[in-house]
Design a protein around this motif. Structure first.
Motif, PDB file in Angstrom:
ATOM      1  N   MET A 178     -60.949 -34.975  28.852  1.00 43.07           N
ATOM      2  CA  MET A 178     -60.560 -35.534  30.148  1.00 43.07           C
ATOM      3  C   MET A 178     -59.670 -36.754  29.951  1.00 43.07           C
ATOM      4  O   MET A 178     -58.662 -36.918  30.646  1.00 43.07           O
ATOM      5  N   TYR A 179     -60.023 -37.621  29.001  1.00 38.03           N
ATOM      6  CA  TYR A 179     -59.217 -38.809  28.744  1.00 38.03           C
ATOM      7  C   TYR A 179     -57.903 -38.470  28.050  1.00 38.03           C
ATOM      8  O   TYR A 179     -56.885 -39.108  28.309  1.00 38.03           O
ATOM      9  N   LEU A 180     -57.893 -37.469  27.200  1.00 37.78           N
ATOM     10  CA  LEU A 180     -56.636 -37.043  26.580  1.00 37.78           C
ATOM     11  C   LEU A 180     -55.663 -36.539  27.639  1.00 37.78           C
ATOM     12  O   LEU A 180     -54.459 -36.804  27.572  1.00 37.78           O
ATOM     13  N   GLU A 181     -56.180 -35.818  28.620  1.00 34.95           N
ATOM     14  CA  GLU A 181     -55.327 -35.346  29.708  1.00 34.95           C
ATOM     15  C   GLU A 181     -54.802 -36.524  30.529  1.00 34.95           C
ATOM     16  O   GLU A 181     -53.635 -36.553  30.914  1.00 34.95           O
ATOM     17  N   PHE A 182     -55.655 -37.520  30.786  1.00 37.43           N
ATOM     18  CA  PHE A 182     -55.223 -38.692  31.536  1.00 37.43           C
ATOM     19  C   PHE A 182     -54.112 -39.435  30.790  1.00 37.43           C
ATOM     20  O   PHE A 182     -53.137 -39.874  31.395  1.00 37.43           O
ATOM     21  N   PHE A 183     -54.248 -39.552  29.468  1.00 38.87           N
ATOM     22  CA  PHE A 183     -53.197 -40.210  28.694  1.00 38.87           C
ATOM     23  C   PHE A 183     -51.904 -39.404  28.716  1.00 38.87           C
ATOM     24  O   PHE A 183     -50.804 -39.969  28.702  1.00 38.87           O
ATOM     25  N   SER A 184     -51.990 -38.080  28.781  1.00 35.71           N
ATOM     26  CA  SER A 184     -50.765 -37.278  28.889  1.00 35.71           C
ATOM     27  C   SER A 184     -50.137 -37.446  30.275  1.00 35.71           C
ATOM     28  O   SER A 184     -48.905 -37.412  30.399  1.00 35.71           O
ATOM     29  N   VAL A 185     -50.947 -37.647  31.313  1.00 38.55           N
ATOM     30  CA  VAL A 185     -50.414 -37.924  32.649  1.00 38.55           C
ATOM     31  C   VAL A 185     -49.657 -39.250  32.631  1.00 38.55           C
ATOM     32  O   VAL A 185     -48.534 -39.350  33.132  1.00 38.55           O
ATOM     33  N   LYS A 186     -50.267 -40.272  32.027  1.00 40.26           N
ATOM     34  CA  LYS A 186     -49.602 -41.573  31.951  1.00 40.26           C
ATOM     35  C   LYS A 186     -48.321 -41.504  31.116  1.00 40.26           C
ATOM     36  O   LYS A 186     -47.310 -42.104  31.467  1.00 40.26           O
ATOM     37  N   LYS A 187     -48.359 -40.747  30.024  1.00 37.14           N
ATOM     38  CA  LYS A 187     -47.171 -40.587  29.182  1.00 37.14           C
ATOM     39  C   LYS A 187     -46.066 -39.865  29.943  1.00 37.14           C
ATOM     40  O   LYS A 187     -44.890 -40.224  29.831  1.00 37.14           O
ATOM     41  N   SER A 188     -46.423 -38.858  30.730  1.00 32.25           N
ATOM     42  CA  SER A 188     -45.434 -38.139  31.535  1.00 32.25           C
ATOM     43  C   SER A 188     -44.820 -39.059  32.581  1.00 32.25           C
ATOM     44  O   SER A 188     -43.617 -38.997  32.844  1.00 32.25           O
ATOM     45  N   MET A 189     -45.633 -39.920  33.173  1.00 33.10           N
ATOM     46  CA  MET A 189     -45.118 -40.867  34.165  1.00 33.10           C
ATOM     47  C   MET A 189     -44.195 -41.894  33.509  1.00 33.10           C
ATOM     48  O   MET A 189     -43.165 -42.254  34.090  1.00 33.10           O
ATOM     49  N   ASP A 190     -44.556 -42.344  32.313  1.00 34.34           N
ATOM     50  CA  ASP A 190     -43.696 -43.288  31.600  1.00 34.34           C
ATOM     51  C   ASP A 190     -42.345 -42.655  31.261  1.00 34.34           C
ATOM     52  O   ASP A 190     -41.299 -43.292  31.404  1.00 34.34           O
ATOM     53  N   GLY A 191     -42.368 -41.411  30.815  1.00 33.45           N
ATOM     54  CA  GLY A 191     -41.124 -40.709  30.520  1.00 33.45           C
ATOM     55  C   GLY A 191     -40.291 -40.474  31.758  1.00 33.45           C
ATOM     56  O   GLY A 191     -39.066 -40.564  31.732  1.00 33.45           O
ATOM     57  N   LEU A 192     -40.957 -40.185  32.857  1.00 33.02           N
ATOM     58  CA  LEU A 192     -40.266 -39.963  34.121  1.00 33.02           C
ATOM     59  C   LEU A 192     -39.606 -41.248  34.614  1.00 33.02           C
ATOM     60  O   LEU A 192     -38.516 -41.213  35.174  1.00 33.02           O
ATOM     61  N   LEU A 219     -39.958 -32.646  38.162  1.00 31.02           N
ATOM     62  CA  LEU A 219     -39.809 -33.191  36.809  1.00 31.02           C
ATOM     63  C   LEU A 219     -41.161 -33.594  36.217  1.00 31.02           C
ATOM     64  O   LEU A 219     -41.423 -33.370  35.037  1.00 31.02           O
ATOM     65  N   PHE A 220     -42.019 -34.174  37.044  1.00 32.94           N
ATOM     66  CA  PHE A 220     -43.342 -34.605  36.582  1.00 32.94           C
ATOM     67  C   PHE A 220     -44.194 -33.414  36.148  1.00 32.94           C
ATOM     68  O   PHE A 220     -44.787 -33.411  35.070  1.00 32.94           O
ATOM     69  N   PHE A 221     -44.240 -32.379  36.973  1.00 30.02           N
ATOM     70  CA  PHE A 221     -45.072 -31.222  36.634  1.00 30.02           C
ATOM     71  C   PHE A 221     -44.494 -30.414  35.481  1.00 30.02           C
ATOM     72  O   PHE A 221     -45.229 -29.761  34.754  1.00 30.02           O
ATOM     73  N   ARG A 222     -43.185 -30.479  35.284  1.00 29.87           N
ATOM     74  CA  ARG A 222     -42.597 -29.844  34.116  1.00 29.87           C
ATOM     75  C   ARG A 222     -43.067 -30.543  32.846  1.00 29.87           C
ATOM     76  O   ARG A 222     -43.385 -29.905  31.850  1.00 29.87           O
TER      77      ARG A 222
END
Length: 126
Positions: free
Chosen positions: A33-47, A64-67
């Motif tokens: 669950m936390y690994l997924e949350f960190f990938s969400v934050k990483k995707s937002m940072d990249g976006l 772009l976010f969901f991609r």
């Protein structure tokens, strides 16, 4: 001279294994669950670093976010969990979602996650 034996008994060893096993089992439910949350934050940072993101439409931002999330195998974030609001110089993005994993019988592990990011990077859009 009599020597006393010292060490752990079989019952103590089994109890320690049980407690360690419980922590490992809970960790196997919580860590993804936390690994997924960190990938969400990483995707937002990249976006946020995307050129022209401050002038993009909310639909384009979500696309772009969901991609990016698709690449990270994140499947708990749904489009209704993403909120995009106009902010000074761009957009403010909030992702708020809940993950529920069954644990033992009728007990669940529940994680509530919220990530926020300002999308204000200017520059030419592709």
């Amino acid at each position: 001279m009599k020597r006393n034996q010292s060490g752990i008994t079989l019952l103590g060893f089994i109890l320690i294994l049980g407690v360690a096993g419980l922590f490992i089992y809970v960790g196997m439910k919580v860590v993804p669950m936390y690994l997924e949350f960190f990938s969400v934050k990483k995707s937002m940072d990249g976006l946020a670093l995307e050129p022209g993101i401050n002038n993009a439409t909310p639909d384009r931002i979500k696309s772009l976010f969901f991609r990016r999330l698709y690449v990270n195998y994140s499947d708990n974030v749904k489009p209704e969990n993403v909120k995009i609001e106009r902010a000074d110089g761009g957009w403010h993005m909030t992702v708020s979602y809940e993950v529920r994993r069954p644990m033992i019988s009728n007990l669940d592990v529940v994680g509530n996650f919220v990530a926020e990011k300002d999308l204000t990077h200017g520059g030419p859009a592709d």
